[in-house]
Design an enzyme around this catalytic site. Sequence first.
Site, mmCIF file in Angstrom:
data_model
loop_
_atom_site.group_PDB
_atom_site.id
_atom_site.type_symbol
_atom_site.label_atom_id
_atom_site.label_comp_id
_atom_site.label_asym_id
_atom_site.label_seq_id
_atom_site.Cartn_x
_atom_site.Cartn_y
_atom_site.Cartn_z
ATOM 1 N N ASP A 14 -10.363 0.268 0.053
ATOM 2 C CA ASP A 14 -9.064 0.890 0.275
ATOM 3 C C ASP A 14 -8.385 0.961 -1.102
ATOM 4 O OD1 ASP A 14 -6.415 1.451 1.491
ATOM 5 O OD2 ASP A 14 -5.994 -0.633 0.952
ATOM 6 N N ASP A 16 -4.375 1.830 -1.798
ATOM 7 C CA ASP A 16 -2.995 1.342 -1.903
ATOM 8 C C ASP A 16 -2.847 -0.050 -1.318
ATOM 9 O OD1 ASP A 16 -2.432 4.673 -1.309
ATOM 10 O OD2 ASP A 16 -1.662 3.677 -3.106
HETATM 11 C C1 XBP Z 1 -1.659 3.812 2.039
HETATM 12 C C2 XBP Z 1 -0.956 4.908 2.721
HETATM 13 C C3 XBP Z 1 -0.597 6.134 1.934
HETATM 14 C C4 XBP Z 1 0.393 5.772 0.825
HETATM 15 C C5 XBP Z 1 1.156 6.997 0.371
HETATM 16 O O1 XBP Z 1 -2.970 4.260 1.869
HETATM 17 O O2 XBP Z 1 -0.709 4.804 3.899
HETATM 18 O O3 XBP Z 1 -0.002 7.019 2.844
HETATM 19 O O4 XBP Z 1 1.357 4.876 1.365
HETATM 20 O O5 XBP Z 1 0.236 7.948 -0.123
HETATM 21 P P1 XBP Z 1 -4.240 3.224 1.819
HETATM 22 P P2 XBP Z 1 0.336 9.457 0.398
HETATM 23 O O6 XBP Z 1 -3.717 1.825 1.999
HETATM 24 O O7 XBP Z 1 -5.144 3.662 2.962
HETATM 25 O O8 XBP Z 1 -4.844 3.431 0.450
HETATM 26 O O9 XBP Z 1 1.782 9.873 0.287
HETATM 27 O O10 XBP Z 1 -0.581 10.216 -0.528
HETATM 28 O O11 XBP Z 1 -0.153 9.395 1.813
HETATM 29 MG MG MG Z 2 -3.911 -0.152 1.816
#
Ligand code: XBP
Ligand code: MG
Length: 245
Positions: A14, A16
Site C-alpha cells: 500500500d 498512503d
Molecule cells: C489512501 C487513500 C487515497 C488518499 C488520497 O490510499 O484512500 O484516497 O487518501 O489520494 P492507500 P487520492 O492507503 O490505499 O494508498 O486523492 O489520489 O485518492
Molecule cells: Mg494506506
Amino acid sequence: MSANSAALQALIFDVDGTLADTERDGHRPAFNAAFREAGLDWHWDEALYGELLAVTGGKERIAHFVARHQPEFAQQPDYAERVAALHKAKTRHYTQLAASGAIPLRPGVARLLHEARSAGLRLAVATTTTPENVSALLVPALGPDAMAWFEVIGAGDVVPAKKPAPDIYLWVLERLGLPASNCLAFEDSENGLKASLGAGLATIVTPCDYTRGQDFGGAAAVLDSLEGVATSDLRAWLSGAAVSV
Ligand code: XBP
Ligand code: MG
C-alpha cells in the site's frame, strides 16, 4: 501446502500511510488548496480529515464530505464534473508537494525495498491513490527509476471498487501471475487490511497516526514501523511463524 508452494515471491505495498505518512501533511493540504482555488470556503482540519479518511479515494472522499456537510453542492447539474475537477486540482497540488521531496518515506521502507530487490523478491503496489501520486512520492525518495522497481502498480480507478474491497489486490495478483499464498501485503489501515485479507493475502500492518487503534484482526503482524525488518522475517510471517522484531 508444500513449503515450496508457499515460498515468498512478491511483496505488495500500500502507499498512503504505509510507504509514507502522506495524509495529514500531504493529501489534506492539497485538498484544501484545491478548495481555495475553486473559491470554496471548505477547510478540512486534521480532526475532520481523520473522519473523512473512513472513505478511500479522493473523489469518493469529496462526495462523502458533500453528502454530510454541504448537501446543496450536490444539487448542481454538473456536480460529478465539479468533483472530478476539484480532485484533478488536488492531485496537481499533491504531486507538486510530493515531487518537492517534502514527504519522506517512513523509517525502514527504503532499506527493506533495497533488501527485497537484492533478495530477488518481486515488488508491486496496490493503492487507492492515483498513479501520478505514486510516482511523485517515490521518485524523489528512491531515484529516477523508482517506478521500474515495481513490476505491477495497481492504483486509483483501475478497479471499480476501492478498498476495503479486495479488487485492487486481486488486480495486482492477476498481473503478477501469482497466488496470494506466495505474496505478502503491507498496509497501514483497517480499510486496507480488509482489502488485502479479502484477497487472501497475509498482511503486515504498520499503523500511522490516523490509523493507530483501528481493528487489525487477522494481520500476520502489527509493527510500529518496518525498521529492522529483514526478508527472513517476511518469509517467517508468510509461513505463519512467530517473529520477534
Ligand atoms: C489512501 C487513500 C487515497 C488518499 C488520497 O490510499 O484512500 O484516497 O487518501 O489520494 P492507500 P487520492 O492507503 O490505499 O494508498 O486523492 O489520489 O485518492
Ligand atoms: Mg494506506
